[in-house]
Enzyme design. Structure first.
Site, PDB file in Angstrom:
ATOM      1  N   GLU A 280       0.636  -1.279  -0.035  1.00 21.44           N
ATOM      2  CA  GLU A 280      -0.037  -0.292   0.044  1.00 21.44           C
ATOM      3  C   GLU A 280       0.757   1.314   0.047  1.00 21.44           C
ATOM      4  O   GLU A 280       0.496   2.322  -0.499  1.00 21.44           O
ATOM      5  CB  GLU A 280      -1.072   0.044   1.186  1.00 21.44           C
ATOM      6  CG  GLU A 280      -2.074  -1.327   1.337  1.00 21.44           C
ATOM      7  CD  GLU A 280      -2.772  -0.929  -0.059  1.00 21.44           C
ATOM      8  OE1 GLU A 280      -3.290  -0.070  -0.431  1.00 21.44           O
ATOM      9  OE2 GLU A 280      -3.087  -2.207  -0.669  1.00 21.44           O
ATOM     10  N   TRP A 283       1.741   1.637  -3.495  1.00 17.70           N
ATOM     11  CA  TRP A 283       0.888   2.237  -4.410  1.00 17.70           C
ATOM     12  C   TRP A 283       0.743   3.557  -4.282  1.00 17.70           C
ATOM     13  O   TRP A 283       0.780   4.434  -5.280  1.00 17.70           O
ATOM     14  CB  TRP A 283      -0.649   1.571  -3.963  1.00 17.70           C
ATOM     15  CG  TRP A 283      -1.630   2.317  -4.866  1.00 17.70           C
ATOM     16  CD1 TRP A 283      -2.346   3.270  -4.494  1.00 17.70           C
ATOM     17  CD2 TRP A 283      -1.883   1.720  -6.093  1.00 17.70           C
ATOM     18  NE1 TRP A 283      -3.370   3.593  -5.811  1.00 17.70           N
ATOM     19  CE2 TRP A 283      -2.947   2.592  -6.617  1.00 17.70           C
ATOM     20  CE3 TRP A 283      -1.444   0.809  -6.919  1.00 17.70           C
ATOM     21  CZ2 TRP A 283      -3.636   2.414  -7.812  1.00 17.70           C
ATOM     22  CZ3 TRP A 283      -2.297   0.597  -8.334  1.00 17.70           C
ATOM     23  CH2 TRP A 283      -3.233   1.402  -8.629  1.00 17.70           C
ATOM     24  N   TRP A 311     -20.427  11.465 -20.329  1.00 21.59           N
ATOM     25  CA  TRP A 311     -20.667  11.583 -19.041  1.00 21.59           C
ATOM     26  C   TRP A 311     -22.010  12.361 -18.854  1.00 21.59           C
ATOM     27  O   TRP A 311     -22.141  13.066 -19.816  1.00 21.59           O
ATOM     28  CB  TRP A 311     -19.555  12.460 -18.310  1.00 21.59           C
ATOM     29  CG  TRP A 311     -18.315  11.664 -18.199  1.00 21.59           C
ATOM     30  CD1 TRP A 311     -16.999  11.995 -18.963  1.00 21.59           C
ATOM     31  CD2 TRP A 311     -17.883  10.510 -17.476  1.00 21.59           C
ATOM     32  NE1 TRP A 311     -15.983  11.229 -18.541  1.00 21.59           N
ATOM     33  CE2 TRP A 311     -16.538  10.172 -17.750  1.00 21.59           C
ATOM     34  CE3 TRP A 311     -18.528   9.707 -16.793  1.00 21.59           C
ATOM     35  CZ2 TRP A 311     -16.034   9.118 -17.315  1.00 21.59           C
ATOM     36  CZ3 TRP A 311     -17.909   8.592 -16.131  1.00 21.59           C
ATOM     37  CH2 TRP A 311     -16.698   8.291 -16.187  1.00 21.59           C
ATOM     38  N   ASN A 346     -10.887   2.509   2.912  1.00 17.32           N
ATOM     39  CA  ASN A 346     -10.451   2.457   1.415  1.00 17.32           C
ATOM     40  C   ASN A 346     -11.329   1.711   0.502  1.00 17.32           C
ATOM     41  O   ASN A 346     -11.749   1.986  -0.490  1.00 17.32           O
ATOM     42  CB  ASN A 346      -9.092   2.012   1.603  1.00 17.32           C
ATOM     43  CG  ASN A 346      -8.391   1.802  -0.002  1.00 17.32           C
ATOM     44  OD1 ASN A 346      -8.315   2.823  -0.635  1.00 17.32           O
ATOM     45  ND2 ASN A 346      -8.336   0.624  -0.395  1.00 17.32           N
ATOM     46  N   TRP A 364     -15.489  11.337 -13.361  1.00 16.74           N
ATOM     47  CA  TRP A 364     -14.605  11.110 -12.378  1.00 16.74           C
ATOM     48  C   TRP A 364     -14.069  12.300 -11.701  1.00 16.74           C
ATOM     49  O   TRP A 364     -13.769  12.438 -10.656  1.00 16.74           O
ATOM     50  CB  TRP A 364     -13.685   9.992 -12.729  1.00 16.74           C
ATOM     51  CG  TRP A 364     -12.772  10.437 -13.705  1.00 16.74           C
ATOM     52  CD1 TRP A 364     -12.831  10.078 -15.124  1.00 16.74           C
ATOM     53  CD2 TRP A 364     -11.420  11.319 -13.533  1.00 16.74           C
ATOM     54  NE1 TRP A 364     -11.631  10.662 -15.661  1.00 16.74           N
ATOM     55  CE2 TRP A 364     -10.745  11.313 -14.775  1.00 16.74           C
ATOM     56  CE3 TRP A 364     -10.824  11.687 -12.091  1.00 16.74           C
ATOM     57  CZ2 TRP A 364      -9.419  12.013 -14.789  1.00 16.74           C
ATOM     58  CZ3 TRP A 364      -9.720  12.513 -12.620  1.00 16.74           C
ATOM     59  CH2 TRP A 364      -8.984  12.609 -13.598  1.00 16.74           C
ATOM     60  N   TRP A 387      -9.093   7.692  -8.547  1.00 17.92           N
ATOM     61  CA  TRP A 387     -10.336   7.944  -9.269  1.00 17.92           C
ATOM     62  C   TRP A 387     -10.083   7.456 -10.654  1.00 17.92           C
ATOM     63  O   TRP A 387     -11.221   6.828 -11.375  1.00 17.92           O
ATOM     64  CB  TRP A 387     -10.677   9.404  -9.268  1.00 17.92           C
ATOM     65  CG  TRP A 387     -11.460   9.828  -8.028  1.00 17.92           C
ATOM     66  CD1 TRP A 387     -10.885  10.335  -6.855  1.00 17.92           C
ATOM     67  CD2 TRP A 387     -12.872   9.548  -7.938  1.00 17.92           C
ATOM     68  NE1 TRP A 387     -11.964  10.465  -6.099  1.00 17.92           N
ATOM     69  CE2 TRP A 387     -13.301  10.054  -6.578  1.00 17.92           C
ATOM     70  CE3 TRP A 387     -13.941   9.087  -8.510  1.00 17.92           C
ATOM     71  CZ2 TRP A 387     -14.632  10.056  -6.090  1.00 17.92           C
ATOM     72  CZ3 TRP A 387     -15.209   9.199  -8.250  1.00 17.92           C
ATOM     73  CH2 TRP A 387     -15.468   9.398  -7.008  1.00 17.92           C
TER      74      TRP A 387
END
Length: 482
Positions: A280, A283, A311, A346, A364, A387
């Site tokens: 993590e 990441w 969208w 998360n 987004w 996102w």
């Protein structure tokens, strides 16, 4: 000409700590008087902090000032374009050098170059040090010379380079330079006043380096043993809670890395949990490297095929999502947790993001902007990268057709409804599994729980099956245009 009494300025940014601070450590070793300077710089192209992050920054600066004072230093606060302000302070104080830790982002590097040029003209030394990453982006390149866009090979490359250097100790004594004109913390306008909406943040968090180190120590002592298995359970305290401390540099990634490795060495049974925890951290590193290569990560699709995605502009639906009134309990619980505490679990972040971009077909970027304003850990790399991952438009992205069913997610990760009960208390009288799908409860069951759909709790703003069908059709139309 500078003499031995000329001060060194340490320019502080996203490194609000004393320990493992290369610039501060190097300046302290010289024995010169020091000016520890923070400049609030919201000038373009820098992205202004959101409201929750500004609140955190105020607390972190207050804690840092206290920490510096304890070892003989002081914190000078200014606002404005950083290069201009620092050059002005350097000239006024007759500084001999300015030290800082690098930030591997395009706008920050531009500010560093502008500052270096100004200081060179003044005859002032400029020295930068490795920044807030485990590995500099230039060290992880593909055969094409570009950064990697798939996480697993990226993280393997990072680990293959060996452990990062050992964290530096905090200086035990600093020499403060003569006082310089600066701002009072209140004058920076970081904390909300009218209205003061930060009560939930104050109840939830204790910013600052000391609190960050205590949280890391407690997590590695008591929490990490269940991390791999329990981290997806939103009602359990199974995550580290370190992300805002890392975001503002109250802890460095090197400190977290080495502390976790030490815990695994002391207790080999923790190896799998530590490995997952470090991935993590990896990441976060991956997202920062993406940002290095793509400075417009928060505004442009990494996969250009999504530029044609249809969208929807739906202000009422966006508003219902923002305030936790979608009629889907886990989505609403997450959005209310975010508003109250400045954070969200998360797993739930993924669910609410998927709901916005796939159930509601809202861009987004609207969700990313809301998170940027409401998260205390809003990170310039992780926020847009995550996102885009959910939307399917990013690097190493989840496939667009992976559409979370919010009811199944709730039943899987909050089976007893504890998380929903906490954040959506108007449903607390419903037993699981009805609490996850209140619209399926009978009139008697709703009445017994004192729930009136559409009155005390909203009916779903869209039906899941219809939303999924609509989203997949939109995706297929987009693919057909490419």
């Amino acid at each position: 000409m500078a003499d031995q009494h000329s001060p060194i300025i340490v320019w502080l940014r996203e490194d609000l700590r004393l320990s493992d601070h290369p610039a501060l450590y190097a300046a302290a070793k010289t024995g010169a008087p020091m000016i520890c300077l923070y400049v609030l710089d919201d000038t373009p192209p820098l992205r202004p902090l959101g409201g929750a992050a500004r609140w955190w920054l105020a607390q972190s600066l207050r804690a840092l000032a206290n920490g510096l004072q304890a070892v003989g230093g002081t914190l000078l606060l200014r606002r404005g374009p950083a290069a201009k302000v620092i050059a002005e302070v350097a000239g006024r104080a007759k500084a001999k050098a300015v030290f800082w830790n690098e930030i591997a982002q395009a706008p920050h590097r531009a500010a560093e170059r502008a500052l270096s040029a100004s200081l060179h003209e003044m005859g002032v030394e400029a020295q930068s040090f490795p920044g807030d990453l485990l590995v500099r982006p230039e060290a992880i390149r593909g055969k094409d010379g570009k950064g990697l866009r798939v996480f697993t090979p990226f993280w393997k490359r990072v680990l293959a380079l060996g452990d990062p250097s050992v964290p530096l100790p905090a200086p035990t004594a600093l020499r403060a330079a003569l006082p310089q004109p600066g701002e009072q913390l209140a004058g920076l306008g970081l904390e909300p006043t009218k209205p003061d909406w930060a009560g939930g943040l104050r109840e939830t968090w204790q910013p600052g380096e000391t609190a960050a180190q205590g949280r890391l120590k407690a997590f590695l002592a008591d929490g990490i043993g269940s991390y791999a298995n329990e981290r997806d359970r939103p009602h359990r305290d199974a995550t580290s809670g370190l992300s805002p401390h890392l975001r503002f540099g109250e802890l460095s990634p090197r400190q977290i890395f080495h502390a976790a490795r030490f815990a695994a060495a002391e207790h080999p049974s923790l190896a799998a949990d530590v490995g997952k925890f470090l991935s993590e951290l990896g990441w976060r590193e991956f997202c920062r490297h993406l940002l290095f290569d793509h400075p417009d990560l928060s505004t442009r699709n990494l996969q250009s095929s999504f530029d044609a995605f249809p969208w929807r502009h739906d202000a009422p639906a966006l508003g219902a999502w923002q305030c936790g009134a979608t009629g889907y309990p886990i989505v609403d619980a997450g959005m209310r947790q975010l508003w109250q505490t400045g954070t969200m679990h998360n797993r739930v972040r993924m669910v609410v993001a998927s709901f916005l971009v796939k159930h509601l077909l809202i861009d987004w970027r609207a969700g990313e902007a809301w998170f940027w304003d409401t998260l205390v850990d809003a990170d310039a790399g992780s926020n847009p990268a995550n996102w885009q991952w959910v939307a399917g438009s990013g690097a190493d992205a989840a496939p667009y057709f992976r559409i979370f069913n919010p009811v199944l997610q709730c039943e899987k990760f909050d089976p007893d409804g504890d998380y929903v009960q906490r954040w959506v208390p108007e449903l607390a009288g419903l037993p699981a599994p009805l609490i996850h799908r209140p619209w399926s409860a009978s009139p008697i069951e709703l009445a017994s729980a004192q729930v009136k759909l559409g009155v005390t709790y909203p009916a779903p703003i869209i039906e899941h099956k219809a939303a999924r069908t609509r989203a997949l059709a939109a995706y297929q139309r987009t693919r057909a245009q490419v």
